[in-house]
Design a protein around this motif. Structure first.
Motif, PDB file in Angstrom:
ATOM      1  N   SER A 268       0.943  -1.061  -0.102  1.00  0.00           N
ATOM      2  CA  SER A 268       0.077  -0.166  -0.073  1.00  0.00           C
ATOM      3  C   SER A 268       0.888   1.275   0.045  1.00  0.00           C
ATOM      4  CB  SER A 268      -1.001   0.115   1.204  1.00  0.00           C
ATOM      5  OG  SER A 268      -0.295   0.176   2.503  1.00  0.00           O
ATOM      6  N   TYR A 269       0.358   2.290  -0.498  1.00  0.00           N
ATOM      7  CA  TYR A 269       1.093   3.613  -0.790  1.00  0.00           C
ATOM      8  C   TYR A 269       0.330   4.594  -0.323  1.00  0.00           C
ATOM      9  CZ  TYR A 269       4.142   0.529  -3.644  1.00  0.00           C
ATOM     10  OH  TYR A 269       4.982  -0.488  -4.155  1.00  0.00           O
ATOM     11  N   ARG A 270       1.086   5.697   0.044  1.00  0.00           N
ATOM     12  CA  ARG A 270       0.337   6.991   0.310  1.00  0.00           C
ATOM     13  C   ARG A 270       1.565   8.291   0.514  1.00  0.00           C
ATOM     14  NH1 ARG A 270       0.625   4.455   5.313  1.00  0.00           N
ATOM     15  NH2 ARG A 270       1.509   5.638   7.075  1.00  0.00           N
ATOM     16  N   THR A 285      -1.963  12.725   5.656  1.00  0.00           N
ATOM     17  CA  THR A 285      -2.107  12.119   4.329  1.00  0.00           C
ATOM     18  C   THR A 285      -2.749  12.977   3.208  1.00  0.00           C
ATOM     19  OG1 THR A 285      -2.268  10.071   5.609  1.00  0.00           O
ATOM     20  CG2 THR A 285      -3.007  10.127   3.299  1.00  0.00           C
ATOM     21  N   LEU A 286      -2.126  13.172   1.952  1.00  0.00           N
ATOM     22  CA  LEU A 286      -2.590  13.899   1.064  1.00  0.00           C
ATOM     23  C   LEU A 286      -3.466  12.941   0.058  1.00  0.00           C
ATOM     24  CD1 LEU A 286      -2.745  16.391  -0.931  1.00  0.00           C
ATOM     25  CD2 LEU A 286      -0.748  15.604  -2.143  1.00  0.00           C
ATOM     26  N   THR A 287      -2.887  11.573  -0.145  1.00  0.00           N
ATOM     27  CA  THR A 287      -3.531  10.603  -1.013  1.00  0.00           C
ATOM     28  C   THR A 287      -3.255   9.345  -0.572  1.00  0.00           C
ATOM     29  OG1 THR A 287      -3.246  11.990  -2.972  1.00  0.00           O
ATOM     30  CG2 THR A 287      -3.886   9.968  -3.328  1.00  0.00           C
ATOM     31  N   LEU A 313       6.633   9.757   0.269  1.00  0.00           N
ATOM     32  CA  LEU A 313       6.031   8.638  -0.285  1.00  0.00           C
ATOM     33  C   LEU A 313       6.111   7.662   0.875  1.00  0.00           C
ATOM     34  CD1 LEU A 313       4.679   7.144  -2.186  1.00  0.00           C
ATOM     35  CD2 LEU A 313       6.960   6.714  -3.401  1.00  0.00           C
ATOM     36  N   ARG A 314       5.074   7.026   1.283  1.00  0.00           N
ATOM     37  CA  ARG A 314       5.053   5.692   2.187  1.00  0.00           C
ATOM     38  C   ARG A 314       4.721   4.523   1.620  1.00  0.00           C
ATOM     39  NH1 ARG A 314       6.151   6.665   7.456  1.00  0.00           N
ATOM     40  NH2 ARG A 314       5.231   4.679   8.125  1.00  0.00           N
ATOM     41  N   ARG A 315       5.225   3.616   1.957  1.00  0.00           N
ATOM     42  CA  ARG A 315       5.036   2.121   1.290  1.00  0.00           C
ATOM     43  C   ARG A 315       4.771   1.330   2.735  1.00  0.00           C
ATOM     44  NH1 ARG A 315       9.515   0.201  -2.092  1.00  0.00           N
ATOM     45  NH2 ARG A 315      10.646   0.253  -0.014  1.00  0.00           N
TER      46      ARG A 315
END
Length: 316
Positions: A268-270, A285-287, A313-315
């Motif tokens: 998952s990414y955000r 969190t933006l998206t 960016l987070r994964r």
């Protein structure tokens, strides 16, 4: 797991900061860590320590006394910030067992919830395993740091001093030429937690799962310690990981900024943002893209009308 602007690799657009990278496949890496600290909690001699001995002990002696071992590894010092841990496992070697026989039993790793110390003391040759009088800062059965920082109860309390749930467990018998190996999702979770929160890395407790009753006796084992610095007998934490994810492209169109990045199946990414780099500024969190089932590039957008922002960016 993050990518964040750094002086060596950032780009500024209209007061916004982005960390960019080439759009190349993410390649897994592996590292083997030796412990940076280890200690033994000795119930029979509660004010003694084994900080500099060439072994640590865990399990129950033939007399019914409990030993618990502590281990710590510098995960954040070995992995890049923002990496994703995909595998973690611990090798330990049994170097000693009860002279009058031993009982096979399950041992587990419990994540420590508070700091502890390792002193310079070894073990007297005439009483192996009993330890020597603790010096200030040593971990003992009574204290995390001798002699003013006591455990909640002697030996430590589940759920307070160390986790009440095992991170991983394995069955340990006697001395053999191969190491005993601990691996499970809990070990991965712990390694990732220590990477993301190094200030809360207090390592593991190694203990026998069964510590009461006659059937628990004869489970005490010696394990090679870090003082040996020997890949054949010292504890080793093996970690596989994916390097940090980075934003690969930034474009401006009208009053929007578009940030693109590659994705892999099953993660998952955000995209998150905060107004400054200081840790006191929380990430928002933006998206959130959720779990990816169709790998490929993804794009998040933000308005140029905002004030200065830093993105990552987070994964997971």
């Amino acid at each position: 797991m993050t990518g964040l602007c750094t002086p060596a690799s950032l780009i500024w657009l209209a007061g916004f900061c982005f960390l960019l990278a080439d759009a190349v496949p993410v390649r897994a890496a592996s590292v083997t860590l030796f412990a940076v600290a280890d200690a033994t909690l000795i119930e029979r001699n509660p004010s003694n320590s084994l900080g500099a001995a060439t072994w640590i002990t865990a399990g129950i002696t033939q007399n019914g006394n409990t030993n618990r071992a502590l281990l710590k590894f510098d995960v954040a010092g070995a992995l890049p910030a923002g990496a994703t841990v995909t595998f973690a496992g611990l090798n330990v070697w049994v170097t000693g067992q009860p002279r009058d026989g031993y009982a096979e039993t399950a041992f587990s790793l419990r994540r420590m919830l508070r700091p502890w110390g390792e002193g310079p003391n070894g073990d007297p040759p005439d009483a192996p395993g009993f330890g020597v009088p603790a010096q200030p800062g040593d971990a003992t059965w009574l204290t995390a740091f001798w002699d003013t920082n006591a455990w909640t109860i002697p030996g430590g309390l589940e759920g307070v001093d160390y986790s009440d749930a095992p991170s991983t467990a394995t069955t340990i018998a006697g001395i053999r030429s191969q190491p005993y190996f601990f691996e499970a999702g809990g070990a991965i979770t712990d390694a990732q937690f220590w990477l993301d929160h190094p200030e809360q890395n207090f390592g593991w407790m190694l203990r026998a799962d069964l510590e009461t009753g006659l059937e628990a006796r004869f489970t005490a084992r010696r394990f090679g310690s870090r003082e040996l610095e020997d890949p054949n007998t010292s504890p080793q934490l093996i970690i596989d990981y994916l390097p940090p994810m980075l934003i690969t492209n930034v474009q401006m169109a009208g009053n929007q900024i578009a940030m693109s990045f590659p994705t892999d199946f099953g993660y998952s990414y955000r995209i998150e943002w905060r107004p400054a780099t200081e840790s006191t500024n929380a990430w928002t969190t933006l998206t959130n893209f959720g779990i990816i089932f169709s790998p490929g590039p993804r794009t998040a957008t933000d308005s140029l009308s905002n004030t200065q922002r830093f993105y990552r960016l987070r994964r997971d």
